[in-house]
Design a protein around this motif. Structure first.
Motif, PDB file in Angstrom:
ATOM      1  N   ILE A 144       0.868  -0.994  -0.023  1.00  0.00           N
ATOM      2  CA  ILE A 144      -0.009   0.119   0.040  1.00  0.00           C
ATOM      3  C   ILE A 144       1.034   1.203  -0.059  1.00  0.00           C
ATOM      4  N   ILE A 145       1.760   1.246   0.808  1.00  0.00           N
ATOM      5  CA  ILE A 145       2.815   2.397   1.172  1.00  0.00           C
ATOM      6  C   ILE A 145       4.025   2.628  -0.337  1.00  0.00           C
ATOM      7  N   PHE A 146       4.005   1.558  -0.946  1.00  0.00           N
ATOM      8  CA  PHE A 146       5.155   1.422  -1.786  1.00  0.00           C
ATOM      9  C   PHE A 146       5.046   2.590  -3.002  1.00  0.00           C
ATOM     10  N   PRO A 147       3.864   3.010  -3.643  1.00  0.00           N
ATOM     11  CA  PRO A 147       3.802   3.980  -4.533  1.00  0.00           C
ATOM     12  C   PRO A 147       4.292   5.199  -4.080  1.00  0.00           C
ATOM     13  N   LEU A 148       4.047   5.461  -2.843  1.00  0.00           N
ATOM     14  CA  LEU A 148       4.788   6.903  -2.300  1.00  0.00           C
ATOM     15  C   LEU A 148       6.071   6.784  -2.240  1.00  0.00           C
ATOM     16  N   VAL A 149       6.673   5.532  -1.425  1.00  0.00           N
ATOM     17  CA  VAL A 149       8.185   5.397  -1.311  1.00  0.00           C
ATOM     18  C   VAL A 149       8.816   5.534  -2.748  1.00  0.00           C
ATOM     19  N   ALA A 150       8.143   4.748  -3.840  1.00  0.00           N
ATOM     20  CA  ALA A 150       8.783   5.009  -5.142  1.00  0.00           C
ATOM     21  C   ALA A 150       8.822   6.227  -5.740  1.00  0.00           C
ATOM     22  N   ILE A 151       7.720   7.100  -5.465  1.00  0.00           N
ATOM     23  CA  ILE A 151       7.744   8.435  -6.044  1.00  0.00           C
ATOM     24  C   ILE A 151       9.023   9.230  -5.360  1.00  0.00           C
ATOM     25  N   TRP A 152       9.313   9.082  -4.179  1.00  0.00           N
ATOM     26  CA  TRP A 152      10.398   9.758  -3.375  1.00  0.00           C
ATOM     27  C   TRP A 152      11.741   9.383  -3.886  1.00  0.00           C
ATOM     28  N   LEU A 153      11.893   8.075  -4.007  1.00  0.00           N
ATOM     29  CA  LEU A 153      13.029   7.569  -4.428  1.00  0.00           C
ATOM     30  C   LEU A 153      13.432   7.881  -5.961  1.00  0.00           C
ATOM     31  N   LEU A 154      12.652   8.049  -7.005  1.00  0.00           N
ATOM     32  CA  LEU A 154      12.829   8.143  -7.918  1.00  0.00           C
ATOM     33  C   LEU A 154      12.921   9.757  -8.379  1.00  0.00           C
ATOM     34  N   TRP A 155      12.008  10.478  -7.757  1.00  0.00           N
ATOM     35  CA  TRP A 155      12.105  12.010  -8.210  1.00  0.00           C
ATOM     36  C   TRP A 155      12.818  12.789  -7.098  1.00  0.00           C
ATOM     37  N   GLY A 156      12.851  12.263  -5.784  1.00  0.00           N
ATOM     38  CA  GLY A 156      13.879  12.666  -4.777  1.00  0.00           C
ATOM     39  C   GLY A 156      13.174  14.096  -4.308  1.00  0.00           C
ATOM     40  N   GLY A 157      13.609  14.815  -3.582  1.00  0.00           N
ATOM     41  CA  GLY A 157      13.135  16.079  -2.971  1.00  0.00           C
ATOM     42  C   GLY A 157      12.773  15.656  -1.523  1.00  0.00           C
ATOM     43  N   SER A 158      12.337  16.572  -0.933  1.00  0.00           N
ATOM     44  CA  SER A 158      11.921  16.614   0.681  1.00  0.00           C
ATOM     45  C   SER A 158      11.036  15.380   0.558  1.00  0.00           C
ATOM     46  N   VAL A 159      11.022  14.416   1.701  1.00  0.00           N
ATOM     47  CA  VAL A 159       9.969  13.319   2.118  1.00  0.00           C
ATOM     48  C   VAL A 159       8.865  13.728   2.496  1.00  0.00           C
ATOM     49  N   TRP A 160       8.770  14.997   3.081  1.00  0.00           N
ATOM     50  CA  TRP A 160       7.691  15.486   3.742  1.00  0.00           C
ATOM     51  C   TRP A 160       6.094  15.620   2.986  1.00  0.00           C
ATOM     52  N   PRO A 161       6.343  16.300   1.598  1.00  0.00           N
ATOM     53  CA  PRO A 161       5.301  16.484   0.819  1.00  0.00           C
ATOM     54  C   PRO A 161       4.823  14.715   0.366  1.00  0.00           C
ATOM     55  N   VAL A 162       5.420  13.913   0.422  1.00  0.00           N
ATOM     56  CA  VAL A 162       5.177  12.641   0.227  1.00  0.00           C
ATOM     57  C   VAL A 162       4.484  12.114   1.352  1.00  0.00           C
ATOM     58  N   ALA A 163       4.882  12.487   2.239  1.00  0.00           N
ATOM     59  CA  ALA A 163       4.428  12.115   3.760  1.00  0.00           C
ATOM     60  C   ALA A 163       2.953  12.670   3.923  1.00  0.00           C
ATOM     61  N   MET A 164       2.899  14.011   3.358  1.00  0.00           N
ATOM     62  CA  MET A 164       1.643  14.668   3.459  1.00  0.00           C
ATOM     63  C   MET A 164       0.325  14.046   2.723  1.00  0.00           C
ATOM     64  N   VAL A 165       1.002  13.454   1.529  1.00  0.00           N
ATOM     65  CA  VAL A 165      -0.016  12.623   0.654  1.00  0.00           C
ATOM     66  C   VAL A 165      -0.672  11.330   1.450  1.00  0.00           C
ATOM     67  N   ALA A 166       0.353  10.560   2.109  1.00  0.00           N
ATOM     68  CA  ALA A 166      -0.082   9.496   2.922  1.00  0.00           C
ATOM     69  C   ALA A 166      -0.973  10.029   3.947  1.00  0.00           C
ATOM     70  N   VAL A 167      -0.839  11.079   4.675  1.00  0.00           N
ATOM     71  CA  VAL A 167      -1.482  11.724   5.718  1.00  0.00           C
ATOM     72  C   VAL A 167      -2.877  11.664   5.101  1.00  0.00           C
ATOM     73  N   GLY A 168      -3.027  12.480   4.056  1.00  0.00           N
ATOM     74  CA  GLY A 168      -4.267  12.819   3.554  1.00  0.00           C
ATOM     75  C   GLY A 168      -5.040  11.640   3.190  1.00  0.00           C
ATOM     76  N   PHE A 169      -4.464  10.524   2.600  1.00  0.00           N
ATOM     77  CA  PHE A 169      -5.195   9.195   2.346  1.00  0.00           C
ATOM     78  C   PHE A 169      -5.680   8.733   3.757  1.00  0.00           C
ATOM     79  N   GLY A 170      -4.959   8.859   4.892  1.00  0.00           N
ATOM     80  CA  GLY A 170      -5.125   8.207   5.983  1.00  0.00           C
ATOM     81  C   GLY A 170      -6.432   8.980   6.514  1.00  0.00           C
ATOM     82  N   LEU A 171      -6.401  10.216   6.505  1.00  0.00           N
ATOM     83  CA  LEU A 171      -7.443  10.940   7.031  1.00  0.00           C
ATOM     84  C   LEU A 171      -8.783  10.624   6.096  1.00  0.00           C
ATOM     85  N   GLY A 172      -8.720  10.523   4.979  1.00  0.00           N
ATOM     86  CA  GLY A 172      -9.640  10.106   4.016  1.00  0.00           C
ATOM     87  C   GLY A 172     -10.406   8.734   4.499  1.00  0.00           C
TER      88      GLY A 172
END
Length: 436
Positions: A144-172
């Motif tokens: 379930i969490i792999f797509p977000l991990v893949a986005i962060w690994l491939l495109w890089g940048g800060s980890v927190w925008p990807v984490a916020m996407v996960a938090v949004g799905f969790g709240l939903g």
């Protein structure tokens, strides 16, 4: 006539078994039944043997004279002429040996190759519990969490925008669990609204605050550096993962009794199926920015992935609708007799059977979509079939190489597509789709 002469004869020793006639077993029997069973089959067999002989005699020397160690096409030709004589031809596989990283990673930075390699390994780990039920079900959490991990690994940048996407799905998901007992549609609407509001108004401030306090980041890589099979696998895997659930929803929507849902599903499916994929790719590349607010930076790979997903989902929806139509009416009546509501009936009775029937069509759609990722060359991305070979031939050392590129890329695509086909056959045998 005496009584002893009327007594029936009874054999006391068994005869040794005799082998069957040669013409009724083994290779001879197989040839007679499959290749020479009639005059027409005999002619077709002889014609096929001639074609195979012609292909082998004309193309085998080109493969046999292939050169793997050379610095240019001219050096390949010199080596072939020295070893096999003037006028001999052969493949210059040295171009593949020299530029294979470009085929795999495109123009991804060489010092960061470990990131796509790690992503591919983690993808195999994430897909394994989905494909094979013998593995522990707890592994699905990583899937379930792999797509977000893949986005962060491939495109890089800060980890927190990807984490916020996960938090949004969790709240939903939490909102859906709270309101689902009142109504399924209410829970879905609440989940979508909660996630969207969180991403729109809270993601930015939280991301800025966390990035200053705990700066966790990787070196960013732009989408224009993606290419080759890294790009094809990224688009293919993302499209497959998103198009299947969307196709199921569209198939159910097309059979819905609610007018608006049915009309929207039918209109979407018929529109997407009536438009070539290349048109949608041009929409993703050129026209989509006109409908976005000024200054919006919508990643080109994300745009292409969304359009490819929508295109594939429309075809999957029709495949699944065929599976739903193939089920006898008694299955729906059995679900009603058990007192199941619509969603439970679909989850436990209808969809499992419809998906089993639809396996060949679904996999065929996935294979077609994966091959269609090569069309992204028309929107400026470096696909492995045209853009990457063109960029390699731009180097004077390899100018003139042609068939080597197509054969190598075709072999890689064949491996991926053949693997999907074989897994589909394994899944059909396991699920016993024909109910034997």
């Amino acid at each position: 006539m005496t009584a002893s002469s009327q007594r029936p004869f009874v054999r006391t020793n068994m005869l040794a078994p005799e082998p069957p006639p040669t013409a009724q077993t083994g290779l001879v029997k197989w040839l007679r039944e499959n290749m020479f069973s009639s005059w027409l089959n005999t002619l077709l067999t002889l014609a096929g043997m001639f074609i195979v002989y012609y292909a082998v005699t004309h193309f085998y020397p080109w493969f046999r004279h292939g050169v793997w160690n050379a610095a240019s096409l001219a050096e390949c030709r010199q080596i072939i002429a020295a070893e096999f004589g003037e006028g001999a031809t052969g493949a210059c596989w040295a171009v593949i040996r020299d530029r294979w990283t470009q085929y795999i990673f495109g123009f991804y930075p060489a010092d960061l190759f470990w990131r796509p390699v790690l992503t591919f390994v983690l993808m195999l780990v994430a897909v394994a519990p989905i494909l094979f039920q013998a593995l522990p079900r707890q592994m699905l959490w990583f899937s379930i969490i792999f797509p977000l991990v893949a986005i962060w690994l491939l495109w890089g940048g800060s980890v927190w925008p990807v984490a916020m996407v996960a938090v949004g799905f969790g709240l939903g998901f939490l909102a859906m669990r709270l309101l689902a007992p009142i109504g399924v549609m209410l829970g879905v609407a609440a989940a979508a609204l909660t996630a969207v509001l969180f991403w729109m108004f809270l993601t930015g401030p939280i991301d800025d605050a966390l990035s200053k306090v705990v700066p966790i980041a990787l070196e960013p890589v732009e989408s224009r550096n993606f290419g080759g099979f890294l790009l094809a696998i990224t688009l293919g895997a993302g499209g497959i993962a998103m198009s299947l659930p969307l196709g199921i929803i569209l198939a159910l929507g097309r059979q819905s009794d609610m007018f608006l849902i049915k009309a929207f599903s039918v209109g979407f499916i018929e529109f997407i199926r009536g438009v070539p994929l290349i048109t949608l790719l041009f929409v993703a590349s050129l026209l989509l920015n006109y409908f976005l607010p000024p200054g919006t930076n919508f990643d080109i790979i994300l745009r292409v992935m969304i359009l490819v997903t929508l295109f594939s989902a429309a075809y999957i929806a029709e495949v699944i609708r065929g599976g739903l139509a193939a089920l006898p009416r008694g299955q729906y009546e059995a679900a009603d007799a058990l007192g199941l509501d619509y969603w439970k009936a679909q989850r436990f009775i209808i969809l499992p059977q419809a998906l089993k029937i639809s396996i060949p069509g679904i996999v065929s759609t996935f294979i077609g979509m994966f091959k269609d990722t090569t069309l992204v060359t028309f929107v400026g991305l470096f696909d492995p079939l045209k853009s990457i070979p063109d960029s390699i031939r731009a180097d004077f050392a390899w100018k003139g190489t042609y068939w080597e590129h197509f054969l190598f890329v075709g072999a890689i695509f064949f491996i991926f597509n053949f693997s999907m086909s074989r897994y589909a056959m394994y899944l059909e045998r396991k699920l016993k789709r024909d109910h034997r």
